[in-house]
Design a protein around this motif. Structure first.
Motif, PDB file in Angstrom:
ATOM      1  N   ASP A 112     -13.737  -5.257  -4.474  1.00 26.44           N
ATOM      2  CA  ASP A 112     -13.368  -4.929  -5.859  1.00 26.44           C
ATOM      3  C   ASP A 112     -13.555  -6.116  -6.795  1.00 26.44           C
ATOM      4  O   ASP A 112     -13.744  -5.949  -7.998  1.00 26.44           O
ATOM      5  CB  ASP A 112     -11.908  -4.469  -5.903  1.00 26.44           C
ATOM      6  N   HIS A 138      -4.958   2.313  -5.345  1.00 26.12           N
ATOM      7  CA  HIS A 138      -5.866   2.166  -4.205  1.00 26.12           C
ATOM      8  C   HIS A 138      -5.520   0.901  -3.430  1.00 26.12           C
ATOM      9  O   HIS A 138      -4.976  -0.055  -3.982  1.00 26.12           O
ATOM     10  CB  HIS A 138      -7.320   2.051  -4.693  1.00 26.12           C
ATOM     11  N   VAL A 160      -8.202  -0.848 -10.019  1.00 26.23           N
ATOM     12  CA  VAL A 160      -8.091  -0.370  -8.631  1.00 26.23           C
ATOM     13  C   VAL A 160      -6.624  -0.408  -8.188  1.00 26.23           C
ATOM     14  O   VAL A 160      -6.098   0.555  -7.624  1.00 26.23           O
ATOM     15  CB  VAL A 160      -8.975  -1.241  -7.694  1.00 26.23           C
TER      16      VAL A 160
END
Lengths: 310, 223
Positions: free
Chosen positions: A48, A18, A13
């Motif tokens: 996440d 992100h 991620v």
């Protein structure tokens, strides 16, 4: 994928650029697996990765590695926490190998609260190595394939290495240097202490950015929504290294009966909005202490859903 | 010096309650300097015990003696003519004393009257503080004359933890954070760069972790 250090979801991620959103879950004070699974279920798809605390505040709980392994089974990515208080380097290295073998891919290295705070103040305090030496040790195991003594490891643990930073502890001027030291030792990502004093955090991040630290490491800003005025007062007074401005306590108080928790969430959401734009901040670490069931709502309102599939 | 605190009188009372005749032995070393086990404190303990026993209607005979040091066979030897006259002997030296006495006089029983606490010094009248952990590998020169092994609650070698606030340690507002002091001194003297490099993990083999220690100085041992 070859440039991945561990290939955890969190790493992917962050590498993809992100804005990361991580959560936290304390293991049960017992072997109540169902309760743990229930808490974890609230976080699934909302964050996440989930930090699994290691005998936090020096109170005995289910081991962080076991709770992390259960989380893996539940399909939620853990961020295994390890403190230096309870294990010497032998136990640490064997647990590091163990968690990797159980499918755990993130690890957060911490000094740990002194046992005097906890429920076994009679315990011996270990501190064989400190948190920065722990970071370096995990990196050595991963990147050099060696134990601390230089002996070769038969299959190294590939872990995405995290560390904590408390911009609100003293001496303030040194805090950014300590952060730099953790990054130099091998931290891939940082999660900060709960932030309430935004002015001070802005100053801290400016120093970190000026030193280029955000380019060497992902910095996640710590957010804990206040549930009550009592919690705010307790944190202000009794938690060392916690900076809760009087203005925030007043704001919560002024919200009026029955509306304090909502005001606490509103403040957290305002913080998250600012962190999204703040230079050098790569994500938010949401520590909703014993409030896991509120995380979906907070994540929704913070506009961080759906979490990226990477 | 070695610093100690006297045990509670009740605990000492329990140790010797079955003795009819007791000798209290002080030491003129560290425990005299920290006002816990010198000849003056031997006198105070004898008087206190006498009163306490009298209250419980136990008759006990008590003598006093203070040695130059209890950690040296030469002085320990000075007890040899009197050691058998007692049912028990209370040592007011640090933890070394009763052990040297026990080794020299295996037939006699020795009771510690103090709790040995740390290596330190006086920072004010009647106040002592820990300064050294006896780790066997001194590192204070890296930290501008302050030892984080002994004085940081977590023995951290790479800076203050997240619990350092207003110069105090997270475990008590009465305890200074030694790392706060080290960092501030380094800053004042323009040496903060000293703290930017990671100090590697300590080798604890020279500390107690390597097992009980022994120091042999060849030139003296072979005399």
């Amino acid at each position: 994928m070859s440039d991945m250090k561990a290939g955890s979801n969190l790493e992917k991620v962050l590498k993809a650029g992100h804005f990361a959103f991580t959560g936290e879950c304390g293991p049960p004070k017992g072997a109540n697996v169902e309760h743990l699974k229930e808490k974890v279920a609230h976080l699934k798809g909302m964050v996440d990765s989930v930090n699994v605390t290691d005998n936090q505040t020096a109170v005995v709980r289910m081991s962080s590695w076991a709770a992390s392994a259960i989380m893996v089974q539940e399909g939620v990515e853990p961020n295994f926490q390890m403190v230096c208080r309870d294990r010497n380097r032998l136990a640490m290295m064997s647990d590091i190998l163990g968690v990797y073998a159980m499918g755990i891919r993130n690890m957060l290295c911490l000094s740990g609260d002194h046992q005097r705070f906890g429920n076994h103040p009679q315990a011996k305090n270990v501190y064989d190595i400190d948190s920065i030496q722990l970071i370096a040790m995990v990196k050595m195991m991963r990147d050099e394939g060696q134990f601390m003594n230089g002996e070769e490891i038969d299959e190294s643990p590939r872990l995405f290495i995290g560390a904590a930073s408390n911009p609100f502890a003293d001496p303030f001027e040194y805090r950014v240097h300590r952060l730099a030291k953790k990054i130099a030792a091998g931290a891939d990502f940082i999660q900060t202490q709960c932030i309430y004093n935004m002015d001070k955090f802005r100053d801290f991040m400016k120093m970190a950015v000026d030193m280029g630290l955000h380019e060497k490491c992902y910095i996640l800003a710590g957010v804990t929504p206040m549930k009550s005025v009592g919690m705010a007062r307790y944190m202000a007074k009794s938690v060392p290294g916690m900076d809760v401005p009087e203005s925030l306590i007043k704001r919560l108080k002024d919200a009026g009966k029955g509306k304090v928790a909502e005001e606490g969430i509103k403040f957290a959401l305002e913080q998250i909005e600012e962190f999204k734009e703040m230079e050098g901040v790569a994500g938010v670490h949401l520590m909703a202490i014993e409030w896991e069931h509120r995380v979906p709502e907070i994540a929704e309102r913070a506009g961080v859903l759906p979490r990226p599939e990477v | 010096m070695i610093v100690a605190d006297r045990k509670p009188i009740q605990e000492i009372l329990e140790m010797v309650k079955d003795c009819k005749k007791v000798l209290i032995v002080g030491c003129k070393g560290c425990v005299t300097v920290c006002n816990v086990g010198g000849s003056k404190e031997v006198g105070v303990l004898a008087a206190t015990l006498k009163i306490a026993f009298k209250k419980e209607e136990i008759s006990i005979e008590m003598d006093e003696k203070t040695l130059e040091r209890q950690c040296d066979p030469e002085y320990v030897d000075q007890l040899k003519d009197m050691v058998d006259d007692y049912d028990g002997i209370i040592s007011m030296a640090c933890g070394v004393g009763p052990q040297f006495l026990s080794a020299a006089y295996p037939e006699q029983r020795f009771f510690p009257a103090v709790n040995t606490t740390f290596f330190g010094g006086a920072v004010g009248h009647g106040i002592w503080e820990e300064r050294c952990a006896g780790c066997g590998t001194c590192v204070i020169h890296y930290f501008d004359g302050m030892c984080p092994i002994a004085r940081c609650s977590k023995s951290l070698l790479n800076g203050p933890c997240g619990g350092s606030a207003d110069g105090k340690c997270e475990i008590s507002k009465d305890l200074e954070c030694i790392w706060d002091m080290i960092v501030r001194k380094k800053m004042e003297h323009g040496r903060i760069d000293d703290l930017l490099e990671m100090k590697p993990a300590k080798d604890w083999q020279t500390a107690r972790d390597g097992g009980p220690r022994k120091s042999v100085r060849e030139e003296l041992a072979n005399e």
